[in-house]
Scaffold this motif. Structure first.
Motif: not given
Length: 227
Positions: A202-207
């Protein structure tokens, strides 16, 4: 006149006879006296004396002795017309003097008084015995062996047996979580990190979204500035 003549004649005959007698007597007595011969010699070990043609009508004496010695080698108080002596001298290492005295009865002019020296006899050289020298042959030299000396390996010392280490009893810890057995379908077993995977995704997608938005805004600003 005849008497004195006869006297003179007798006197002349008498005188002639007397002169003849004297002459004959002189020849008789002078003949042996004039033949006196003395001959003597000395060597290193002997002495020889030869006297001859002495007047045997008179008394003649001879003495032979060593100077400084005791007694005489020869002593003859009346030897007549001849005397002969040959004798040995005593051994001596120094010169030895020998004296000969001859007294003639018919006149002192025929006397003899002489000294002669006897030198020591030369001794033959003493030859030392030959010395036998041992042979000078050197002993054979033995060359040392060229092979290296054997290496002596020290005996291996066997290490003493190690005493078994005593294992410490297990410390009390949290009970071990039994591992979950994989399903029969052959899927891998879940590890302890499987619960955090969705969060990371999820964090990677937000980035990615934020980066894309920032890129769009930047392009819009550039396009507006060119107008």
């Amino acid at each position: 006149m005849r008497e004195p003549y006869r006297i003179r004649r007798r006197s002349a005959v008498t005188g002639a006879a007397m002169i003849a007698a004297v002459a004959i007597g002189g020849v008789v007595f002078a003949s042996p006296a004039s033949a006196h011969t003395s001959d003597w010699s000395v060597t290193c070990d002997s002495v020889s004396v030869h006297l001859k043609d002495y007047n045997k009508r008179v008394t003649n004496s001879v003495t032979l002795k060593i100077v400084g010695g005791e007694g005489a080698l020869a002593d003859n108080p009346d030897f007549g017309s001849t005397f002969t002596y040959t004798g040995a001298l005593p051994p001596h290492d120094a010169p030895l003097q020998v004296r000969l005295v001859v007294t003639a009865g018919d006149g002192s002019r025929y006397n003899v008084d002489q000294v002669k020296t006897s030198q020591p006899c030369e001794k033959p050289p003493t030859t030392p015995p030959p010395t036998t020298t041992p042979p000078t042959t050197a002993p054979p030299t033995t060359a040392p062996p060229t092979t290296a000396p054997p290496i002596t390996v020290p005996p291996t010392t066997t290490a003493p047996p190690t005493t078994p280490t005593t294992t410490a009893p297990p410390t009390s810890s949290a009970p071990a979580v039994p591992a979950t057995t994989s399903p029969a379908s052959g899927d891998l077993a879940e590890t302890g990190s499987s619960n955090a995977t969705p969060v990371i995704a999820g964090i990677a997608a937000a980035a990615v979204v934020v980066g894309a938005g920032a890129l769009v805004i930047t392009r819009k600003r550039r396009s507006s500035s060119h107008r």
